[in-house]
Design an enzyme around this catalytic site. Sequence first.
Site, PDB file in Angstrom:
ATOM      1  N   LYS A 132     -18.545   8.842  -9.998  1.00  0.00           N
ATOM      2  CA  LYS A 132     -18.089   7.530  -9.521  1.00  0.00           C
ATOM      3  C   LYS A 132     -17.063   7.964  -8.394  1.00  0.00           C
ATOM      4  O   LYS A 132     -15.926   8.768  -8.756  1.00  0.00           O
ATOM      5  CB  LYS A 132     -17.483   6.802 -10.281  1.00  0.00           C
ATOM      6  CG  LYS A 132     -17.646   5.179 -10.581  1.00  0.00           C
ATOM      7  CD  LYS A 132     -17.199   4.637 -11.642  1.00  0.00           C
ATOM      8  CE  LYS A 132     -17.264   3.039 -11.394  1.00  0.00           C
ATOM      9  NZ  LYS A 132     -16.786   2.218 -12.912  1.00  0.00           N
TER      10      LYS A 132
HETATM   11  C1  E4P Z   1     -16.807  -0.904 -12.696  1.00  0.00           C
HETATM   12  O1  E4P Z   1     -18.014   0.042 -12.777  1.00  0.00           O
HETATM   13  C2  E4P Z   1     -15.622  -0.910 -13.421  1.00  0.00           C
HETATM   14  O2  E4P Z   1     -15.826   0.017 -14.600  1.00  0.00           O
HETATM   15  C3  E4P Z   1     -15.479  -2.523 -14.161  1.00  0.00           C
HETATM   16  O3  E4P Z   1     -16.709  -3.265 -14.016  1.00  0.00           O
HETATM   17  C4  E4P Z   1     -14.014  -3.165 -13.929  1.00  0.00           C
HETATM   18  O4  E4P Z   1     -13.985  -4.202 -14.499  1.00  0.00           O
HETATM   19  P1  E4P Z   1     -12.652  -4.987 -14.825  1.00  0.00           P
HETATM   20  O5  E4P Z   1     -12.344  -5.668 -13.301  1.00  0.00           O
HETATM   21  O6  E4P Z   1     -12.912  -6.008 -15.643  1.00  0.00           O
HETATM   22  O7  E4P Z   1     -11.525  -3.812 -15.258  1.00  0.00           O
END
Ligand code: E4P
Length: 220
Positions: A87
């Site tokens: 990522k």
């Molecule tokens: C995406 O891959 C992130 O891990 C995640 O969806 C972020 O979510 P949040 O905005 O609830 O922290």
Amino acid sequence: MKFFIDTANLEQIKEAQSLGVLDGVTTNPSLVAKEGIEGRENLLKHYVKICNIVDGDVSAEVISTDFEGMIKEAEELAALHSNIVVKVPIIKEGLKAIKYLNDKGIKTNCTLIFSPGQALLAAKAGATYVSPFLGRLDDIASDGVDLIHRIVPIFRFYGYETQVLAASIRSTQHIIQCAEAGADVITSPLDSILGLLKHPLTDLGLEKFLLDYNSTVGKK
Ligand code: E4P
């Protein structure tokens, strides 16, 4: 549409896996911190544990913000397990890293996407996934689901293979809206996935079926 779970919690991942509809996992440094993991070595071991539970892509995020650092981390992460997807944030260095990693055959998930332009650049660089953050847009009185509606046709029009991975899902309704918008993948907390099962008429109907069975066929 693929279903990923957005957590680093092993119990929740196991529970989602047991449902038989789980296609992968996404994590981020905040989700990892929530699990109280201390030290890089333990983090890497934790990623391997996740990969051994789920037969699908598992996103592990780099924390470097420079190209060299990202590549070094990405190669370390990718070597952990064949399920790992690296990522990478949508910043200038991240874009270069995605292009480099794609050329090397390492899968990437371009994260922190908040606009169609960012998604377009990530797709051009060869990202395997782009992660538009719906909930965080909703948090600032913008329309998260609308972003999915804008990115999907662009990718379809130009034939990009990059998959739209709707992230920052905050509700069951978000999942439905992403499916309607044509997202390739949603990543969600377990509760929102389980919410898809719920309907009061299902509960009432089942109660009545069991009552009728027990008062006739099942009578002792
Ligand atoms: C995406 O891959 C992130 O891990 C995640 O969806 C972020 O979510 P949040 O905005 O609830 O922290």
